[in-house]
Design a protein around this motif. Structure first.
Motif, PDB file in Angstrom:
ATOM      1  N   GLY A 109      -9.396   5.692   3.430  1.00  0.00           N
ATOM      2  CA  GLY A 109      -8.030   6.168   3.318  1.00  0.00           C
ATOM      3  C   GLY A 109      -7.106   5.160   2.668  1.00  0.00           C
ATOM      4  O   GLY A 109      -6.366   5.482   1.723  1.00  0.00           O
ATOM      5  N   THR A 110      -7.133   3.917   3.147  1.00  0.00           N
ATOM      6  CA  THR A 110      -6.153   2.929   2.699  1.00  0.00           C
ATOM      7  C   THR A 110      -6.452   2.366   1.311  1.00  0.00           C
ATOM      8  O   THR A 110      -5.541   2.140   0.518  1.00  0.00           O
ATOM      9  CB  THR A 110      -6.063   1.758   3.691  1.00  0.00           C
ATOM     10  N   GLU A 111      -7.729   2.127   1.000  1.00  0.00           N
ATOM     11  CA  GLU A 111      -8.075   1.443  -0.241  1.00  0.00           C
ATOM     12  C   GLU A 111      -8.524   2.373  -1.365  1.00  0.00           C
ATOM     13  O   GLU A 111      -8.450   1.982  -2.541  1.00  0.00           O
ATOM     14  CB  GLU A 111      -9.173   0.408   0.023  1.00  0.00           C
ATOM     15  N   LEU A 112      -9.011   3.560  -1.023  1.00  0.00           N
ATOM     16  CA  LEU A 112      -9.557   4.436  -2.055  1.00  0.00           C
ATOM     17  C   LEU A 112      -8.678   5.667  -2.295  1.00  0.00           C
ATOM     18  O   LEU A 112      -8.233   5.921  -3.406  1.00  0.00           O
ATOM     19  CB  LEU A 112     -10.982   4.855  -1.678  1.00  0.00           C
ATOM     20  N   VAL A 113      -8.447   6.460  -1.231  1.00  0.00           N
ATOM     21  CA  VAL A 113      -7.706   7.707  -1.407  1.00  0.00           C
ATOM     22  C   VAL A 113      -6.228   7.449  -1.690  1.00  0.00           C
ATOM     23  O   VAL A 113      -5.643   8.032  -2.619  1.00  0.00           O
ATOM     24  CB  VAL A 113      -7.868   8.616  -0.178  1.00  0.00           C
ATOM     25  N   ALA A 114      -5.592   6.594  -0.904  1.00  0.00           N
ATOM     26  CA  ALA A 114      -4.146   6.382  -1.047  1.00  0.00           C
ATOM     27  C   ALA A 114      -3.746   5.929  -2.451  1.00  0.00           C
ATOM     28  O   ALA A 114      -2.770   6.464  -3.011  1.00  0.00           O
ATOM     29  CB  ALA A 114      -3.651   5.395   0.003  1.00  0.00           C
TER      30      ALA A 114
END
Length: 398
Positions: A93-98
């Motif tokens: 979530g924090t490093e890839l999707v966001a």
């Protein structure tokens, strides 16, 4: 090159270290010492603690909740998190999707999803690989057909990391079967609890649950969950994968594993003396430590702006191989006691019987499971064979 942090960065390191000491719950730290996969509850709790300080997403732009730290400060932060046995944040979530959402997503998507990711309220999975479509991602077959205000999704994803405790999945789907392979791919945000979604765990040989397969059976997804433009999913996927490979050197993890290895070697005995005194073992350990230090210099050069920033594949290859070397040497250090895998009995799901499982010394818990699981580091995020081809083309110009 001599690595020296300036007074400001040294003070920052001490600030982060003290914060971890003062705020990381003891039971969460204890589970982190064994290096099993962290519970969702532990990750969410720690992310909320970090969010209270404004530190949960330091690499994001300040406008979306980032810290404005330098690249070196972000490295120091991760180094101290691993040193203190803190849980790794919801990395997908924090490093890839966001980053995809705040770069290519709509205002509505940013407002809906970024705060929930930042606070650890919603966890994400990444739906890329399929049976028959791993490194050749452009051959994926999961279909999304537009039907009014929805897309209807059908297909099958596999090796989906942490999907068993995720809420949402960033998914590549084929929206135009008649276009060239890359041009027919789009990106959708799909609720993993939607009707028609089925999750099945894939138990790996370390006796742990990390990866899963996902089935989509005519799942209706609101069209507003399309990221960016239809048919541009391949562009977003490359952006995401480049971010993934840039962080996959994982030097802070390897440094933490090296400290654990030295601890094991100070306890384990060979010929009546601690293993750390054995010349052959010390030589093997020293070689890995030198390689790790060299990789750390390379990462810091890139982060400080003094190195080539087109070396994501190179960092991924070296980092993944070093993680395997450290884990293998730790298992070797345990000798015959490494035959016991010692799975995580505190996990939400566990296949190991407490009574039937052989005893393992406290310093050996999780070591063999880690060594087995580390076989995957040279495969996930793009196999190292593919990365070497990219290195040959983009860096060596072959």
């Amino acid at each position: 090159m001599k690595l020296e942090l300036g007074p400001e960065d040294q003070a920052f390191r001490q600030e982060v270290r003290q914060f971890v000491r003062d705020n990381l719950p003891e039971d969460v730290s204890r589970r982190g010492r064994y290096d099993f996969h962290h519970h969702r509850a532990d990750i969410a709790l720690w992310m909320k603690i970090l969010a209270g300080r404004g530190w949960s997403v330091p690499h994001w732009p300040v406008a979306y909740g980032g810290t404005g730290w330098t690249g070196v400060q972000r490295f120091i932060f991760e180094d101290e998190m691993r040193r203190g046995f803190a849980p790794t944040a919801d990395r997908i979530g924090t490093e890839l999707v966001a980053p995809v959402l705040y770069t290519f997503g709509s205002d509505e998507q940013r407002q809906e999803h970024l705060p929930a990711i930042r606070n650890g309220d919603v966890f994400w999975a990444q739906g890329f690989s399929e049976p028959g479509s791993g490194s050749d991602l452009s051959s994926l077959r999961t279909r999304a057909v537009r039907d009014g205000d929805d897309y209807v999704v059908s297909g099958h994803k596999t090796w989906t990391t942490d999907a068993h405790h995720a809420d949402m999945i960033f998914t590549l789907v084929r929206t135009n079967p008649d276009a060239k392979p890359q041009a027919g791919i789009s990106a959708l945000l799909i609720d993993l609890n939607a009707p028609g979604v089925v999750r099945r765990p894939i138990w790996t040989i370390d006796e742990g649950l990390t990866v899963n397969e996902i089935f989509f059976d005519d799942v209706r997804v609101p069209a507003r969950n399309l990221v960016g433009e239809e048919g541009a999913g391949w562009t977003y996927a490359k952006f995401l994968l480049n971010n993934e490979r840039a962080t996959s050197a994982e030097v802070p993890h390897t440094k933490r594993d090296l400290a654990q290895l030295r601890h094991i070697a100070s306890i384990e005995q060979r010929n009546g003396r601690p293993l750390i005194q054995d010349a052959l073992f010390r030589n093997r350990l020293a070689r890995i430590e030198v390689e790790t230090l060299a990789l750390e210099y390379a990462v810091l050069r890139v982060l400080s702006g003094s190195g080539d920033n087109q070396v994501a594949s190179l960092l991924k290859v070296r980092g993944s191989e070093l993680r395997q070397k450290v884990a293998d040497l730790a298992a070797d250090a345990l000798g015959e006691r490494a035959l016991a895998v010692s799975a995580d009995r505190e996990a939400d799901l566990c296949l190991v019987d407490e009574v039937a499982s052989p005893a393992v010394p406290d310093h050996g818990v999780g070591i063999s499971a880690k060594a087995i699981f580390r076989r995957a580091t040279t495969i996930y995020g793009g196999s190292n064979e593919i990365q070497r081809t990219l290195i040959a083309k983009t860096i060596l110009k072959l």
